[in-house]
Write an enzyme that holds these catalytic residues in place. Structure first.
Site, mmCIF file in Angstrom:
data_model
loop_
_atom_site.group_PDB
_atom_site.id
_atom_site.type_symbol
_atom_site.label_atom_id
_atom_site.label_comp_id
_atom_site.label_asym_id
_atom_site.label_seq_id
_atom_site.Cartn_x
_atom_site.Cartn_y
_atom_site.Cartn_z
ATOM 1 N N ARG A 124 27.144 41.578 26.728
ATOM 2 C CA ARG A 124 28.005 40.399 26.829
ATOM 3 C C ARG A 124 27.775 39.723 28.179
ATOM 4 O O ARG A 124 27.530 40.396 29.188
ATOM 5 C CB ARG A 124 29.440 40.884 26.733
ATOM 6 C CG ARG A 124 30.515 39.821 26.824
ATOM 7 C CD ARG A 124 30.712 39.145 25.538
ATOM 8 N NE ARG A 124 31.973 38.424 25.471
ATOM 9 C CZ ARG A 124 32.172 37.410 24.641
ATOM 10 N NH1 ARG A 124 31.218 36.986 23.846
ATOM 11 N NH2 ARG A 124 33.343 36.807 24.584
ATOM 12 N N THR A 399 27.216 31.921 16.031
ATOM 13 C CA THR A 399 26.919 33.276 16.459
ATOM 14 C C THR A 399 25.981 33.801 15.401
ATOM 15 O O THR A 399 25.853 33.201 14.344
ATOM 16 C CB THR A 399 28.247 34.063 16.464
ATOM 17 O OG1 THR A 399 29.079 33.504 17.456
ATOM 18 C CG2 THR A 399 28.069 35.542 16.730
ATOM 19 N N ASP A 441 35.821 32.016 26.409
ATOM 20 C CA ASP A 441 36.462 33.160 25.745
ATOM 21 C C ASP A 441 37.454 33.868 26.666
ATOM 22 O O ASP A 441 38.205 34.740 26.235
ATOM 23 C CB ASP A 441 35.409 34.168 25.246
ATOM 24 C CG ASP A 441 34.878 33.795 23.865
ATOM 25 O OD1 ASP A 441 35.448 32.888 23.230
ATOM 26 O OD2 ASP A 441 33.898 34.413 23.422
ATOM 27 N N SER A 470 35.875 39.387 23.502
ATOM 28 C CA SER A 470 35.122 38.909 22.337
ATOM 29 C C SER A 470 35.785 39.366 21.043
ATOM 30 O O SER A 470 36.638 40.256 21.043
ATOM 31 C CB SER A 470 33.707 39.487 22.418
ATOM 32 O OG SER A 470 32.987 39.206 21.251
ATOM 33 N N SER A 471 35.375 38.758 19.942
ATOM 34 C CA SER A 471 35.788 39.235 18.613
ATOM 35 C C SER A 471 34.609 39.826 17.848
ATOM 36 O O SER A 471 34.752 40.218 16.692
ATOM 37 C CB SER A 471 36.365 38.080 17.791
ATOM 38 O OG SER A 471 37.495 37.552 18.418
ATOM 39 N N GLY A 492 31.597 33.976 13.474
ATOM 40 C CA GLY A 492 32.784 33.196 13.073
ATOM 41 C C GLY A 492 33.987 33.391 13.972
ATOM 42 O O GLY A 492 35.122 33.316 13.494
ATOM 43 N N GLY A 493 33.768 33.669 15.253
ATOM 44 C CA GLY A 493 34.901 33.801 16.182
ATOM 45 C C GLY A 493 35.869 34.874 15.699
ATOM 46 O O GLY A 493 35.445 35.916 15.185
HETATM 47 O O1 DON Z 1 32.605 36.542 21.361
HETATM 48 C C1 DON Z 1 33.294 35.879 20.605
HETATM 49 O O2 DON Z 1 34.237 36.334 19.989
HETATM 50 C C2 DON Z 1 32.945 34.421 20.362
HETATM 51 N N1 DON Z 1 32.237 33.911 21.497
HETATM 52 C C3 DON Z 1 32.155 34.326 19.099
HETATM 53 C C4 DON Z 1 31.839 32.919 18.708
HETATM 54 C C5 DON Z 1 31.438 32.775 17.300
HETATM 55 O O3 DON Z 1 31.385 33.707 16.532
HETATM 56 C C6 DON Z 1 31.113 31.389 16.886
HETATM 57 N N2 DON Z 1 30.780 31.305 15.516
HETATM 58 N N3 DON Z 1 30.233 31.367 14.609
#
Ligand code: DON
Length: 589
Positions: A124, A399, A441, A470-471, A492-493
């Site tokens: 990360r 992502t 984030d 993060s997720s 997908g966040g």
């Molecule tokens: O680390 C995280 O949770 C976010 N930065 C993830 C972003 C994400 O999955 C965007 N989408 N598709």
């Protein structure tokens, strides 16, 4: 409406998918279970692959083919994962750029009949040394555009160091071989994907001149369109430097200097020292049990694994209380899941951040007693949220997650991101590297929602060298003998966590095939905002009405994460299940 679609992360080819879904939903006035199993069949069955050796399920067929080629040359799952990731840095620059970060879980196959230890590599991004807690506040107010766009939005990238650490610790092949095809793709050009075109259109206005030069066509006057050729000579030089000098080829020397000076000239704070000081961290996975399976998943600084294990724990309690007997898609089953999501995301907001900086009470959050206590707040007859409404925000993507298994059963789950489409929109001149906007984030201010509407507290405040919460939830599910059975994760966040959870619930609890489990309709809830996202044109009107009567406010939406999963059966057969919501592919060895 237009605005919503624009931000929904729905790429053009998904229109086809939703129209299939819609036609099915009209044709079939179905029980929720039949709806789930059949609604998305057309696309998911077309994408699914079966095999009996290695398999890669990823967002890009070209990069996955390259990874499978590495398996055929005798590489193991890690070699193949590293090859695929470097490949996607070229073919999918809007989310797999070397300017991002991620997490990797590796579970080697059992040895001498005994389960092996799984390893986690956390690569990360880290906050730069000059980062300050209030760096995005102006007159006491959080300015999200600064944490989302441009040179100040980036954390120190981790992809190159993370992949090379994985290769060194667990791989068998030389980086030069793994990088050879990606270098030639960057030099000779790749065809722009639908997804990259969508991402570039979405972010064009925020991109710096260099990003437009690199990713623009027609004399850089517009984003390249799907199918157009994209040559990336600067990126090819960076990849060659990595091939020659390892991580130092990226973090030091000419490339490191260009990244730091480009960022600083544009008002950012990443220094050469930050770059050369970056190192990935080896961590112990979070583990949970679900119906006889061991779930091996991400610890902090991701909230993904912890929330996932909590959700499975609540789901288990719901089953024991007889609340799942009406099966997938029933209002009661959804009610139990949404309630669990509200409990877990409320914990996430308060307790979770980078555990190297702030103690995260993992033991307490995952203890059976705690889950028992929290679950007592479930009221069968109505929604019972911990708190009131939050702020609705658009939901940009991207992502990338990919799942790898080799013929020996070694498994890798890896999720990487630059956070938003094309990250911060900033490319340091002469590098071809898309820099992340992962600083968003962090919790900029208590209660202020980020790009994904997530709120946080002190645990996730900015500090130099700290990693933002993060997720991302790369996860490996093992059977009682320690064999990797399911490898999965998502983009997908925050919807990553709930989508990984629902995929496992569908497969293990409701007994669907993996392909149906990935394709089935999903819901998402994250405590704040208080609405429940329900996938457009899915679940029966009766089910939705019942949920409304329980007190849930439903919001129809697209883009409930992209899950790429595979399953290896005890007899060695493998099934790859790319999510029909994405552009992915499963490639068998
Ligand atoms: O680390 C995280 O949770 C976010 N930065 C993830 C972003 C994400 O999955 C965007 N989408 N598709």
């Amino acid at each position: 409406m237009l605005q919503k679609l624009k931000h929904s992360g729905t790429v053009p080819h998904m229109k086809k998918y939703y129209s299939i879904a819609f036609k099915f939903s009209i044709l079939l006035s179905l029980s929720p279970v039949a709806q789930a199993a059949e609604l998305f069949d057309a696309e998911s069955v077309r994408l699914a692959r079966a095999g009996s050796k290695g398999m890669i399920v990823a967002d890009d067929a070209q990069a996955a083919e390259w990874g499978v080629d590495i398996l055929r040359r005798g590489g193991n799952a890690i070699d193949a994962a590293v090859a695929t990731a470097f490949g996607m840095a070229v073919t999918r620059p809007h989310f797999a750029s070397l300017g991002g970060g991620g997490f990797l879980i590796f579970c080697p196959a059992p040895r001498a009949g005994k389960p092996s230890d799984c390893g986690v590599i956390d690569f990360r991004e880290k906050a730069p040394g000059a980062a300050q807690k209030d760096m995005y506040l102006r007159n006491g107010k959080a300015l999200s555009r600064l944490s989302q766009n441009g040179a100040l939005a980036s954390g120190v990238p981790g992809v190159t160091a993370g992949l090379l650490m994985a290769l060194e610790k667990y791989g068998t092949m030389k980086r030069q071989e793994l990088l050879s095809a990606p270098i030639s793709w960057a030099q000779k050009g790749i065809r722009v994907s639908t997804n990259t075109e969508y991402a570039a259109k979405h972010r064009w206005n925020e991109m710096n001149a260099e990003a437009r030069r690199v990713f623009g066509c027609n004399q850089t006057t517009r984003p390249c369109r799907a199918g157009e050729k994209l040559v990336q000579p600067d990126l090819a030089r960076v990849l060659k430097a990595i091939s020659k000098a390892g991580a130092a080829g990226f973090y030091e020397g000419n490339v490191g200097r260009k990244i730091a000076s480009g960022i600083q000239a544009a008002g950012g704070i990443i220094s050469m020292q930050d770059l050369s000081g970056y190192s990935p961290t080896v961590r112990t996975p979070v583990r949970g049990q679900f119906k006889g399976y061991e779930v091996v998943t991400m610890p902090p600084p991701s909230s993904g694994g912890t929330v996932l294990v909590q959700l499975l724990g609540y789901f288990d309690r719901a089953e024991k209380a007889g609340l799942l007997s009406q099966g997938f898609g029933s209002a009661l089953s959804l009610h139990t899941q949404i309630h669990g999501m509200s409990l877990s995301f409320a914990d996430r907001a308060e307790y979770m951040g980078d555990s190297d900086f702030h103690p995260v009470p993992l033991g307490r959050m995952l203890s059976e007693n705690y889950l028992d206590e929290r679950w007592k707040t479930f009221v069968p007859s109505r929604a019972n949220f911990p708190d009131g409404p939050g702020v609705l925000l658009p939901e940009p993507q991207h992502t990338t997650h990919f799942s790898v298994i080799d013929s020996a059963g070694n498994a890798v789950a890896i999720t990487e991101t630059v956070n938003d489409n094309f990250g911060s929109g900033f490319v340091p001149p002469g590098t071809g590297i898309v820099m992340n906007n992962e600083m968003d984030d962090f919790s900029l201010q208590p209660g202020v929602p980020n790009l994904f509407g997530l709120v946080g507290a002190e645990a996730n405040a900015i500090a130099p060298g700290k990693r933002p919460l993060s997720s991302m939830s790369p996860t490996i599910v093992r059977d009682s003998n320690g064999h990797a059975r399911i490898v999965l994760g998502a983009a997908g966040g925050p919807r990553i966590i709930t989508s990984v959870f629902q995929t496992l619930a569908n497969r293990i609890q409701f007994g669907m095939s993996l392909v149906d489990s990935v394709a089935a309709a999903r819901v998402h809830h994250q405590w704040k905002p208080s609405h429940v996202r329900i996938e457009r044109n899915t679940f029966s009107p009766e089910t939705q009405e019942k949920l409304r009567l329980l007190g849930y406010s439903l919001e129809a939406g697209n883009g409930l994460a992209v899950v790429h999963a595979l399953e290896r059966f005890p007899d060695g057969r493998v099934v790859g299940a790319p999510d029909p919501r994405g552009e992915g592919a499963a490639i068998a060895e």
